[in-house]
Design a protein around this motif. Sequence first.
Motif, PDB file in Angstrom:
ATOM      1  N   PHE A 167       4.417  -3.125  -8.692  1.00 59.48           N
ATOM      2  CA  PHE A 167       3.712  -3.247  -7.532  1.00 59.48           C
ATOM      3  C   PHE A 167       4.567  -3.042  -6.243  1.00 59.48           C
ATOM      4  O   PHE A 167       4.158  -2.956  -5.164  1.00 59.48           O
ATOM      5  CB  PHE A 167       2.999  -4.637  -7.427  1.00 59.48           C
ATOM      6  CG  PHE A 167       1.712  -4.672  -7.994  1.00 59.48           C
ATOM      7  CD1 PHE A 167       0.722  -4.052  -7.935  1.00 59.48           C
ATOM      8  CD2 PHE A 167       1.815  -5.445  -9.502  1.00 59.48           C
ATOM      9  CE1 PHE A 167      -0.502  -4.021  -8.745  1.00 59.48           C
ATOM     10  CE2 PHE A 167       0.527  -5.590 -10.276  1.00 59.48           C
ATOM     11  CZ  PHE A 167      -0.699  -4.656  -9.884  1.00 59.48           C
ATOM     12  N   ILE A 168       5.836  -3.480  -6.334  1.00 54.89           N
ATOM     13  CA  ILE A 168       6.744  -3.256  -5.237  1.00 54.89           C
ATOM     14  C   ILE A 168       7.927  -2.536  -5.806  1.00 54.89           C
ATOM     15  O   ILE A 168       8.143  -2.776  -7.104  1.00 54.89           O
ATOM     16  CB  ILE A 168       7.127  -4.524  -4.709  1.00 54.89           C
ATOM     17  CG1 ILE A 168       7.732  -5.367  -5.780  1.00 54.89           C
ATOM     18  CG2 ILE A 168       5.891  -5.199  -4.008  1.00 54.89           C
ATOM     19  CD1 ILE A 168       8.187  -6.639  -5.058  1.00 54.89           C
ATOM     20  N   LEU A 226       0.191  -6.639   1.467  1.00 56.53           N
ATOM     21  CA  LEU A 226       0.418  -5.461   0.732  1.00 56.53           C
ATOM     22  C   LEU A 226      -0.922  -5.080   0.200  1.00 56.53           C
ATOM     23  O   LEU A 226      -0.998  -3.817   0.155  1.00 56.53           O
ATOM     24  CB  LEU A 226       1.372  -5.840  -0.218  1.00 56.53           C
ATOM     25  CG  LEU A 226       2.719  -5.962  -0.334  1.00 56.53           C
ATOM     26  CD1 LEU A 226       3.589  -6.176  -1.533  1.00 56.53           C
ATOM     27  CD2 LEU A 226       3.235  -4.425   0.503  1.00 56.53           C
ATOM     28  N   GLU A 243      -2.530  -2.833   2.618  1.00 61.09           N
ATOM     29  CA  GLU A 243      -1.753  -1.766   2.900  1.00 61.09           C
ATOM     30  C   GLU A 243      -2.331  -0.720   1.774  1.00 61.09           C
ATOM     31  O   GLU A 243      -2.089   0.525   2.099  1.00 61.09           O
ATOM     32  CB  GLU A 243      -0.430  -1.997   2.877  1.00 61.09           C
ATOM     33  CG  GLU A 243       0.517  -1.260   3.947  1.00 61.09           C
ATOM     34  CD  GLU A 243       0.536   0.115   3.798  1.00 61.09           C
ATOM     35  OE1 GLU A 243       1.221   0.620   2.758  1.00 61.09           O
ATOM     36  OE2 GLU A 243       0.420   1.027   4.600  1.00 61.09           O
ATOM     37  N   GLY A 244      -2.325  -1.213   0.676  1.00 61.52           N
ATOM     38  CA  GLY A 244      -2.859  -0.277  -0.246  1.00 61.52           C
ATOM     39  C   GLY A 244      -1.873  -0.221  -1.338  1.00 61.52           C
ATOM     40  O   GLY A 244      -0.515  -0.632  -1.024  1.00 61.52           O
ATOM     41  N   GLY A 245      -2.164   0.026  -2.538  1.00 58.11           N
ATOM     42  CA  GLY A 245      -1.029  -0.215  -3.810  1.00 58.11           C
ATOM     43  C   GLY A 245       0.018   0.909  -3.601  1.00 58.11           C
ATOM     44  O   GLY A 245       1.124   0.703  -4.023  1.00 58.11           O
ATOM     45  N   HIS A 254       2.935   2.830  -3.126  1.00 56.36           N
ATOM     46  CA  HIS A 254       4.286   2.728  -2.554  1.00 56.36           C
ATOM     47  C   HIS A 254       4.852   4.037  -3.189  1.00 56.36           C
ATOM     48  O   HIS A 254       4.591   4.305  -4.132  1.00 56.36           O
ATOM     49  CB  HIS A 254       4.935   1.384  -2.731  1.00 56.36           C
ATOM     50  CG  HIS A 254       5.438   1.276  -4.221  1.00 56.36           C
ATOM     51  ND1 HIS A 254       4.923   0.690  -5.309  1.00 56.36           N
ATOM     52  CD2 HIS A 254       6.697   1.716  -4.792  1.00 56.36           C
ATOM     53  CE1 HIS A 254       5.656   0.915  -6.205  1.00 56.36           C
ATOM     54  NE2 HIS A 254       6.484   1.591  -5.961  1.00 56.36           N
ATOM     55  N   GLU A 255       5.808   4.649  -2.440  1.00 55.23           N
ATOM     56  CA  GLU A 255       6.575   5.674  -2.882  1.00 55.23           C
ATOM     57  C   GLU A 255       7.758   6.182  -2.181  1.00 55.23           C
ATOM     58  O   GLU A 255       7.269   6.251  -0.911  1.00 55.23           O
ATOM     59  CB  GLU A 255       5.250   6.891  -2.918  1.00 55.23           C
ATOM     60  CG  GLU A 255       5.910   8.362  -3.386  1.00 55.23           C
ATOM     61  CD  GLU A 255       5.412   9.323  -2.663  1.00 55.23           C
ATOM     62  OE1 GLU A 255       6.164  10.452  -2.752  1.00 55.23           O
ATOM     63  OE2 GLU A 255       4.541   9.220  -2.179  1.00 55.23           O
TER      64      GLU A 255
END
Lengths: 157, 157
Positions: free
Chosen positions: B109-110, B149, B152-154, B156-157
Motif C-alpha cells: 500500500f505504501i 491516502l 488519493e487513490g491506491g 502509488h508509483e
Amino acid sequence: MSVLSDTIEGFIKSLIMEGQKEIELQRNELAHHFSCAPSQINYVLATRFSLDKGYAVQSRRGGGGYIRVIRLETDGEDFIAGLIRSRIGERITQHEAYAIIGRLVEAGFINEREKCLMKSSVSDNALSVPAVVKDVLRAKIMRTQLTALLCEGGGHE
Amino acid sequence: MSVLSDTIEGFIKSLIMEGQKEIELQRNELAHHFSCAPSQINYVLATRFSLDKGYAVQSRRGGGGYIRVIRLETDGEDFIAGLIRSRIGERITQHEAYAIIGRLVEAGFINEREKCLMKSSVSDNALSVPAVVKDVLRAKIMRTQLTALLCEGGGHE
DNA sequence: AATATAAAAGTCAAAGAAAGACTAAACACG
DNA sequence: CGTGTTTAGTCTTTCTTTGACTTTTATATT
C-alpha cells in the motif's frame, strides 16, 4: 594533531570517502580504538555529522547494535537543509507549511501522494493540541519528515 | 545480516516468499541449523512475526510437532479502513505504529519512501508533547494520513 | 486400555550487548 | 575571569541470547 574530536571526525570521514556514501560503525569499538569514553563518539556525531553539515545518523541498540553515518549527497540537500533552517524554524503555521510543501512538489522533491501525506500530517486538523504549541509541533514534525526524506534509503531509526 | 535473529528472520521470510503463503518448520531443527537455543526461535517469531507485523503463528507440541508461520492476506479495499478502526483506535504507541506502517509496506500500500515519511511524522522524536497526549496525537495523525491516502487513490508509483 | 517414555514446543527470567541520556569536570579562548 | 567546547563517567533503555523448567502430544510398553 588537534583535539581528539577532530581526529575522530577525520577518521570517520576517511572511512566514508572510500567510495561508499555510508558506513556502519561500532560505538564501543571506536571508543576503545581512541581510548575515550563511548559518549565521546556521540558528541562527535552530534557536532560534526549533523544534518546541516550534510550527514544523517541512524543507529540501533542492543546486541548487534550499530551506528550508521550517511553522507547526504542529494542535489536538493542544500535546498532542503536551507528550507529547514530558514523557512520552517521553530514554529510554522498551517498556511506557511502548505506553501512550502507546494514548493517541494514544484521542485520535484516529492510527488502528489507524498504531498498528501505531508499535508495531512501537519494539518491543523491532525494536530489536536492547544494552539500555543501547535505551530511548534508542526515545525518539529516537518523538520523530522524532511530529514527522513533526505536519508531515505537507509534503514530506520 | 548483522545479528542472528535477523538472519533467522530472513531465512523464514525467504521460505515464505517462495510462492506459498505459509510454511511449516521444526523448532529444534531450525535451532540446530543456526546453532542456537531453541527458544531463540520463539524470540524471533514473537518479535518479527507478530500479528501486528501481519503474521500468524500456529504450533503443536509433542512428537511430530511443528511451527506454522502464516502470512496474513491483506488485499481487500477495506484493509486500511479496518486498520484505522481496529488497530489504531484512540491511542497508539510508536512501537505499534511502526509495526502497522511496516505492514502497509509489505502489503504494497505504501513504498519505502512513504514509510519513511509516515514513520518520521509519528515518531516519539517528532511528537514533542507530554507523554499523556503523545499516543493520542499519534493515533490522530495516523488516521488522518491513512484517510488521506485512501482519498488519493491506491496507485502509488 | 492404562501407563510410561520420549519428543516436541512453550515460558520465563537472567545475563549479555550495545547505544542513549544525562551530568559534571576539564579545557580553551575572548 | 566567564562562556562555550570538549572529555569523561554513570545510569538507563532497548534488544538479544541462553538456559532451566514446564506443558503437551505421540508412541511404545505392560
